[in-house]
Write an enzyme that holds these catalytic residues in place. Structure first.
Site, PDB file in Angstrom:
ATOM      1  N   CYS A   1      50.684  35.718  53.965  1.00  0.00           N
ATOM      2  CA  CYS A   1      51.267  36.993  53.550  1.00  0.00           C
ATOM      3  C   CYS A   1      52.743  36.884  53.190  1.00  0.00           C
ATOM      4  O   CYS A   1      53.306  37.795  52.594  1.00  0.00           O
ATOM      5  CB  CYS A   1      51.045  38.065  54.614  1.00  0.00           C
ATOM      6  SG  CYS A   1      51.664  37.611  56.236  1.00  0.00           S
TER       7      CYS A   1
ATOM      8  N   THR B   1      25.818  51.704  40.904  1.00  0.00           N
ATOM      9  CA  THR B   1      24.832  51.360  41.916  1.00  0.00           C
ATOM     10  C   THR B   1      25.461  50.380  42.897  1.00  0.00           C
ATOM     11  O   THR B   1      26.241  49.526  42.510  1.00  0.00           O
ATOM     12  CB  THR B   1      23.615  50.690  41.229  1.00  0.00           C
ATOM     13  OG1 THR B   1      23.100  51.591  40.249  1.00  0.00           O
ATOM     14  CG2 THR B   1      22.530  50.354  42.230  1.00  0.00           C
TER      15      THR B   1
END
Length: 152
Positions: free
Chosen positions: A95, A9
């Protein structure tokens, strides 16, 4: 469920929280931009007065970020000294935080390996204050006196 594409769900609570977070961010965007730009200018002016510091961020850059290099110590030494005083900065982009190579962005801007390897990135938000900027500069000056006694 989900037109047969996946089981389960939808997480409606997370969806609602995300929607509210985005709404609040958009509502305060103008105020945030003005505030971070003011803090950036304040720090930039203070750093420009220090002979050991070179400012890497362009004047017309993002107001929430200020990148500078120190001529007398590596970014790792400076970052650790600031961290010991409760000031969090970064020596690289998120990063590339595990890389020991100089910043590709700073290199593309024409900076030397040495300057790129001695860079520090400061980020500002709506929660930061002028007093915090002033404290940062005070602490930086003390660190430069204590550790930055010679050029790299």
């Amino acid at each position: 469920q989900e037109q047969g594409l996946r089981g389960g769900t939808a997480n409606s609570v997370a969806d609602i929280a995300l929607a509210k977070t985005l709404r609040l961010a958009l509502e305060s965007e103008s105020q945030t931009r003005q505030h971070t730009a003011m803090l950036n200018r304040r720090m930039r002016q203070s750093l420009a007065a220090l002979k050991e510091i070179d400012i890497n961020s362009p004047e017309e850059g993002v107001g929430a970020i200020l990148n500078f290099s120190c001529r007398t110590m590596t970014s790792e030494v400076l970052m650790n000294a600031l961290n010991q005083r409760g000031i969090c900065v970064s020596a690289q982009s998120t990063c590339s935080s595990r890389s020991k190579a100089p910043s590709a962005v700073l290199k593309a801007m024409g900076m030397s390996d040495q300057r790129a390897l001695s860079s520090i990135r400061c980020s500002f938000s709506l929660q930061n204050t002028e007093e915090e900027v002033d404290r940062f500069v005070r602490e930086l000056k003390e660190i430069l006196v204590k550790y930055g006694t010679h050029s790299l």
